[in-house]
Design a protein around this motif. Structure first.
Motif, PDB file in Angstrom:
ATOM      1  N   PRO A  54      32.248 -68.259   2.201  1.00 48.43           N
ATOM      2  CA  PRO A  54      32.005 -66.977   1.532  1.00 48.43           C
ATOM      3  C   PRO A  54      32.749 -65.805   2.157  1.00 48.43           C
ATOM      4  O   PRO A  54      33.144 -64.872   1.451  1.00 48.43           O
ATOM      5  CB  PRO A  54      30.488 -66.805   1.667  1.00 48.43           C
ATOM      6  CG  PRO A  54      29.962 -68.197   1.738  1.00 48.43           C
ATOM      7  CD  PRO A  54      30.994 -68.968   2.521  1.00 48.43           C
ATOM      8  N   SER A  55      32.940 -65.845   3.461  1.00 46.12           N
ATOM      9  CA  SER A  55      33.643 -64.743   4.120  1.00 46.12           C
ATOM     10  C   SER A  55      35.058 -64.573   3.585  1.00 46.12           C
ATOM     11  O   SER A  55      35.633 -63.485   3.668  1.00 46.12           O
ATOM     12  CB  SER A  55      33.696 -64.976   5.631  1.00 46.12           C
ATOM     13  OG  SER A  55      34.336 -66.211   5.927  1.00 46.12           O
ATOM     14  N   GLU A  56      35.618 -65.641   3.017  1.00 47.17           N
ATOM     15  CA  GLU A  56      36.972 -65.573   2.462  1.00 47.17           C
ATOM     16  C   GLU A  56      36.972 -65.165   1.001  1.00 47.17           C
ATOM     17  O   GLU A  56      37.808 -64.369   0.574  1.00 47.17           O
ATOM     18  CB  GLU A  56      37.664 -66.928   2.625  1.00 47.17           C
ATOM     19  CG  GLU A  56      39.114 -66.919   2.153  1.00 47.17           C
ATOM     20  CD  GLU A  56      39.828 -68.226   2.432  1.00 47.17           C
ATOM     21  OE1 GLU A  56      40.977 -68.375   1.968  1.00 47.17           O
ATOM     22  OE2 GLU A  56      39.245 -69.106   3.112  1.00 47.17           O
ATOM     23  N   ASP A  63      37.399 -56.903  -5.155  1.00 43.53           N
ATOM     24  CA  ASP A  63      38.815 -56.539  -5.143  1.00 43.53           C
ATOM     25  C   ASP A  63      39.603 -57.839  -5.256  1.00 43.53           C
ATOM     26  O   ASP A  63      39.736 -58.574  -4.287  1.00 43.53           O
ATOM     27  CB  ASP A  63      39.181 -55.797  -3.859  1.00 43.53           C
ATOM     28  CG  ASP A  63      40.660 -55.427  -3.801  1.00 43.53           C
ATOM     29  OD1 ASP A  63      41.363 -55.624  -4.817  1.00 43.53           O
ATOM     30  OD2 ASP A  63      41.114 -54.958  -2.755  1.00 43.53           O
ATOM     31  N   VAL A  64      40.097 -58.106  -6.463  1.00 37.32           N
ATOM     32  CA  VAL A  64      40.760 -59.390  -6.734  1.00 37.32           C
ATOM     33  C   VAL A  64      41.866 -59.665  -5.734  1.00 37.32           C
ATOM     34  O   VAL A  64      42.110 -60.813  -5.358  1.00 37.32           O
ATOM     35  CB  VAL A  64      41.310 -59.398  -8.179  1.00 37.32           C
ATOM     36  CG1 VAL A  64      42.167 -60.621  -8.415  1.00 37.32           C
ATOM     37  CG2 VAL A  64      40.156 -59.360  -9.174  1.00 37.32           C
ATOM     38  N   GLU A  65      42.546 -58.625  -5.279  1.00 35.34           N
ATOM     39  CA  GLU A  65      43.633 -58.814  -4.324  1.00 35.34           C
ATOM     40  C   GLU A  65      43.132 -58.916  -2.889  1.00 35.34           C
ATOM     41  O   GLU A  65      43.901 -59.200  -1.980  1.00 35.34           O
ATOM     42  CB  GLU A  65      44.639 -57.672  -4.450  1.00 35.34           C
ATOM     43  CG  GLU A  65      45.336 -57.644  -5.819  1.00 35.34           C
ATOM     44  CD  GLU A  65      46.380 -56.543  -5.910  1.00 35.34           C
ATOM     45  OE1 GLU A  65      46.497 -55.750  -4.954  1.00 35.34           O
ATOM     46  OE2 GLU A  65      47.074 -56.495  -6.934  1.00 35.34           O
ATOM     47  N   GLY A  66      41.849 -58.673  -2.677  1.00 33.70           N
ATOM     48  CA  GLY A  66      41.266 -58.840  -1.354  1.00 33.70           C
ATOM     49  C   GLY A  66      41.747 -57.852  -0.322  1.00 33.70           C
ATOM     50  O   GLY A  66      41.686 -58.116   0.876  1.00 33.70           O
ATOM     51  N   ARG A  67      42.183 -56.687  -0.763  1.00 33.46           N
ATOM     52  CA  ARG A  67      42.754 -55.719   0.180  1.00 33.46           C
ATOM     53  C   ARG A  67      41.758 -54.648   0.622  1.00 33.46           C
ATOM     54  O   ARG A  67      41.905 -54.058   1.695  1.00 33.46           O
ATOM     55  CB  ARG A  67      43.967 -55.042  -0.459  1.00 33.46           C
ATOM     56  CG  ARG A  67      45.121 -55.996  -0.760  1.00 33.46           C
ATOM     57  CD  ARG A  67      46.244 -55.266  -1.464  1.00 33.46           C
ATOM     58  NE  ARG A  67      47.362 -56.160  -1.776  1.00 33.46           N
ATOM     59  CZ  ARG A  67      48.428 -55.795  -2.473  1.00 33.46           C
ATOM     60  NH1 ARG A  67      48.535 -54.558  -2.938  1.00 33.46           N
ATOM     61  NH2 ARG A  67      49.393 -56.678  -2.713  1.00 33.46           N
TER      62      ARG A  67
END
Length: 204
Positions: A54-56, A63-67
């Motif tokens: 889950p942390s990933e 935020d789909v881009e994970g930024r």
């Protein structure tokens, strides 16, 4: 029921509405997943070849881009929304473990106001599934090369998902009849992918 049991409790319709409302809040809507995209995303993680912590994957929901780190107005809101998403993931995984053939994407459980809204939901689901694949793309590669007992390519299981996502710019536009035909194959495709990875891991 213990607190840990609560984390495996499927979301009620009211809780799904609560989660959807949060994802659509001002400041979230331009970068967060829609509920249908989240449904496809979690299906890929649950049915796929490897465990993703889950942390990933949790940051990508908002935020789909994970930024950008998730933004919450309070620790209580953070705990509540995170718990809802984790429960959603656990319930999705539970469907595959208990009865893969019973899997239904969220859009097949909803009533839409118009065909465009429905088409958007199906496309968002497919895009979410592909995003889930991309988190472990190298792990998914074997399905592109495998064949089943009849000699058919296992990658055909992914065909409905990729066609409905509209990610291929060179793909001719699907007719309404085509979209409906491919859409009907999604549950079978996803349960087939789950079984493929079960068998693949057993043969390793």
């Amino acid at each position: 029921m213990t607190p840990s049991d609560d984390l495996f409790k499927p979301l009620s319709s009211e809780e799904l509405d609560e989660l959807e409302d949060f994802l659509l809040l001002d400041g979230h809507e331009d970068k967060s997943m829609t509920l249908d995209m989240l449904d496809g995303f979690l299906a890929a993680l649950a049915a796929g070849p490897s465990l993703v912590m889950p942390s990933e994957w949790l940051p990508m929901v908002l935020d789909v881009e994970g930024r950008t780190p998730p933004s919450f107005v309070s620790p209580e809101e953070a705990a509540r929304i995170t718990t809802l998403i984790i429960r959603y993931m656990n319930a999705t995984a539970g469907v595959f473990e208990d009865d893969p053939d019973s899997y239904q994407p969220l859009y097949d459980q909803c009533v839409f106001g118009d065909p465009e809204e429905e088409e958007f939901a199906v496309k968002a689901w497919a895009l979410g599934f592909i995003l889930g694949m991309e988190l472990r793309w190298d792990d998914w590669i074997p399905v592109f090369d495998a064949v089943d007992e009849e000699g058919d390519s296992e990658v055909l299981l992914l065909t409905p998902i990729f066609l409905l996502s509209g990610t291929d710019e060179n793909q001719p536009e699907l007719t309404e009849e085509d979209r409906e035909s491919w859409r009907e194959l999604i549950p079978e495709s996803v349960s087939g992918l789950y079984r493929f990875w079960q068998m693949y891991r057993a043969q390793e």
